[in-house]
Every structure is written in structure tokens, then in C-alpha cells.
Design an enzyme around this catalytic site. Structure first.
Site, PDB file in Angstrom:
ATOM      1  N   GLY A   3       1.090  -0.707   0.188  1.00 45.94           N
ATOM      2  CA  GLY A   3       0.081   0.050  -0.010  1.00 45.94           C
ATOM      3  C   GLY A   3       1.021   0.926  -0.101  1.00 45.94           C
ATOM      4  O   GLY A   3       2.170   1.383  -0.398  1.00 45.94           O
ATOM      5  N   GLU A   4       0.330   2.105   0.921  1.00 44.74           N
ATOM      6  CA  GLU A   4       1.138   3.363   1.198  1.00 44.74           C
ATOM      7  C   GLU A   4       1.419   4.513  -0.408  1.00 44.74           C
ATOM      8  O   GLU A   4       1.390   5.258  -0.295  1.00 44.74           O
ATOM      9  CB  GLU A   4       2.481   2.938   1.435  1.00 44.74           C
TER      10      GLU A   4
END
Length: 379
Positions: free
Chosen positions: A346-347
Site C-alpha cells: 500500500g502507501e
């Protein structure tokens, strides 16, 4: 704001796409030899409304952060306060997304749309809205007159509520809260585009957020949660089984209607999912490409497509997340990911790794000679 944004989203421009296909056929390379990059360049021309489309730069990553009441059901071993702690890490420049953003020369904006615990950073009250008088966003801890360096991550304080409610007990959000989160994403998209961004990249942070993502994908795709639920940060077998049961129970309780995307987001979504849907809608309304990251982003993209089907024209799938729901969502959207590296962080990390591919697809139309101009014989 939501309704006017949806109304501004239009289909891709067919003449521009035809011009891009014709140009691709005259460049000094065998026709079709760049594979999926050729069709990507055509779609981006259609989004821009002219050929060649502008280079997708500079890039801006928007990381939306929120917490989740379903954390109480034991769907992840990670403590909830890690969400706030990771925001501190983003702002300090120490996360993987920061390393990849520096490599890509992309800005990073972190948006607290629903974090439940206090942030480990000080935010000046004068910039609590995250917006300066001229539309720029301010760096965490700076005063309203300061302009952050390009590589300084910025914090936008836009907390709708401190985490969602437990979706197994009641709706995660009210409709008004879901709308507020969506409109936060729309505003962030507009501010980033107004500041000069040529492409937006989705990012997310929220302990437990793959559980509502699995619920959103199952709801929009109309399939069993066992096909959309993955192991997130790497849970063991008993936790995984519990997670599937939690998603199934939530969908059974709320029976969300996929024709009512705001209702689906309110019933089983997260604040970051709703805000990402808004970011996508805002980008599409501004004819700006949005590069999707992993399973959180594509679950939000399903909501955006339910609000406005033509929004898909602005979406580029950066990578295929290892979460099974991501493949389900991408298939539903009709998008093929640019890279597949088994990522599940993610991120915005996968989107950043895919960014040079998008730039390369457009640069070909700008810089490669035609057979005529280069004096190269055709077959």
C-alpha cells in the site's frame, strides 16, 4: 460538490484517440511493438482531448489515512495506533513510499481523513484545514506563510471522524460522513491539479483497511467474500478465516446496493476508501490521469466508477496487488495492471514504481521520429 464533480466527468475524446493511434502507426517502430503502452498512450490522449497528451508530470501522491472500528473483531494483529505512527514516519520521510517518491521526484501529501489516535506531529491551527490562501497545502508544523520544499511531505488535517464504526455491528459511516470523506478527496484532487500536478497517485494508510476493501469489492462485484478477502499484512489461518466471516457477516447485515455507491461506502467502507473515490472523481473531472495503487485504491475505484462510469477513463492500474480482491476489482473495471511484483504494502508504492511506465508511454508520442521525418524506409 459531489454532484457537480460527477456532472463534469465526460467520455474520452475519440478524435484525439484516433490521432494517437494514427501517430503510433507512423513512428519508427513496428506497429504494435510497444504492446500495452500504445493503447495507454491512446487513452491518455483521449483523456487530455488532444494528441500528444501532456507528459504526466509532476507527479503527486496523496496518502489518505483512517482507522477502522472493525479492528475490534481481530482481523489484524497490528495495533491501531500504528496508523498514526506511520503518518509520523511519512512526514519524516522514512517510509517506503518516501523512498520511491524521491526516486520519482513526486510530491507526497498525507491526508488525515479519519485517524482515531492523536498524530505524533504538531499541526499549526492556522493550517488545520490543510489549505493555504492560494490553494497550496502546508507542511506539517509550518506556518501559513511557509512554502514546503518539493520533497517535504505535507499533512492535510481533514478528519471527518476518529475512525469508522464497527461494520459488523452497524454501518461504518453515516451517509453524511461518507459524503464528507468523498468530497475531501475531490478537494485534494483539485488543489493538487491547481498546484500543477500532471498525474495523481493514490496512497493509503489504515490498520485493518483491507477488510472494508474486501467488503467493498464483494459488494460491487456481487461475489462471495472468500474471493475478495486476502491476508492483508500477513495474517495466520485462524485470523484469515475470521476475516472472511467478518466480511460475509457485514454484507449480510447491510445488504448494500451497488447502484448506490454512497450507501455502499457508508455501510462497509472506510474513510480513506471514500476519500480515494473522491480523489479519482476529482481527477477525472479535471481530465487528469490517476495512477491506482493496490487493493484499497481499486476498491475505491469501483465506487468511483459506480458514481460516474466515465471516470474509468482517467484510471491507470499501476500494479496487481497480491490481495485477491485486487484482481477481481481490476477485471470489473476492465483495467490491466502495468506491473505485477507481488506487492501488498500500500502507501502508493506500487503506483510509484509504475509511474515511469506511464511517462514512457506518453514520451514516445512526443519524442520518437516518424518514418517520414527520420528518412527510414517502411516495410
Amino acid at each position: 460538490m459531489l454532484e457537480t464533480t460527477i456532472a463534469a466527468i465526460r467520455p474520452l475524446d475519440e478524435p484525439a484517440m484516433a490521432a494517437a493511434r494514427e501517430l503510433q502507426g507512423r513512428l519508427t517502430k513496428p506497429a504494435g511493438s510497444l504492446g500495452a503502452l500504445e493503447e495507454l498512450s491512446v487513452r491518455l490522449a483521449g483523456l487530455a482531448g488532444h494528441c500528444p497528451p501532456p507528459l504526466p508530470e509532476p507527479a503527486a501522491v496523496a496518502i489518505f489515512a483512517g482507522d477502522h472500528g472493525v479492528h475490534a473483531q481481530g482481523v489484524t494483529p497490528w495495533p491501531q495506533e500504528v496508523t498514526a505512527q506511520m503518518i509520523g514516519n511519512f512526514l519524516a520521510g522514512g517510509a517506503v513510499v518516501n523512498a520511491f517518491a524521491r526516486q520519482a521526484d513526486a510530491s507526497v501529501t498525507v491526508v488525515d481523513v479519519g485517524v482515531a489516535t492523536p498524530l505524533p506531529v504538531a499541526v499549526d491551527p492556522s493550517v488545520a484545514s490543510g489549505t493555504l490562501a492560494d490553494g497550496r497545502t502546508a507542511a506539517a508544523g509550518t506556518d501559513a506563510g511557509a512554502v514546503p520544499a518539493r520533497d517535504a511531505p505535507r499533512l492535510v488535517a481533514a478528519n471527518v471522524r476518529p475512525g469508522t464504526r464497527d461494520l459488523t455491528v452497524t454501518a461504518a459511516l453515516t451517509r453524511d460522513e461518507a459524503r464528507a470523506a468523498v468530497e475531501t478527496g475531490i478537494r485534494v484532487a483539485g488543489e493538487l491539479v491547481d498546484a500543477g500536478a500532471g498525474i495523481l497517485l493514490t496512497g493509503d494508510m489504515g490498520i485493518g483497511n483491507t477488510t472494508p476493501a474486501a467488503a467493498l469489492i464483494a459488494a460491487f462485484a456481487g461475489i462471495d467474500p472468500a474471493e475478495t478477502t486476502g491476508r492483508g499484512t500477513g495474517v495466520d489461518d485462524p485470523t484469515y478465516a475470521r476475516k472472511v466471516d467478518v466480511v460475509r457477516a457485514a454484507l449480510r447485515r447491510h445488504a448494500p446496493d451497488p447502484a448506490d455507491p454512497l450507501g455502499v461506502l457508508a455501510a462497509v467502507g472506510g474513510l480513506e476508501h471514500a476519500a480515494l473515490a473522491g480523489l479519482i472523481l476529482g481527477a477525472a473531472a479535471r481530465r487528469t490521469p490517476v495512477l491506482l495503487d493496490g487493493v484499497i485504491a481499486v476498491s475505491a475505484a469501483l465506487a468511483a466508477a459506480a458514481f460516474a462510469p466515465h471516470a474509468v477513463g482517467a484510471m491507470v492500474a499501476g500494479h496487481r496487488s497480491a490481495e485477491p480482491g485486487a484482481t477481481v476489482a481490476l477485471r470489473r473495471l476492465g483495467l490491466e495492471p502495468l506491473i505485477d511484483l507481488g506487492l501488498r504494502l500500500g502507501e502508493g508504492t506500487g503506483a510509484l514504481l509504475a509511474l515511469p511506465v506511464v511517462t514512457g508511454a506518453v514520451r514516445v508520442l512526443h519524442e520518437v521520429a516518424t518514418f517520414d521525418s527520420a528518412g527510414v524506409a517502411e516495410k
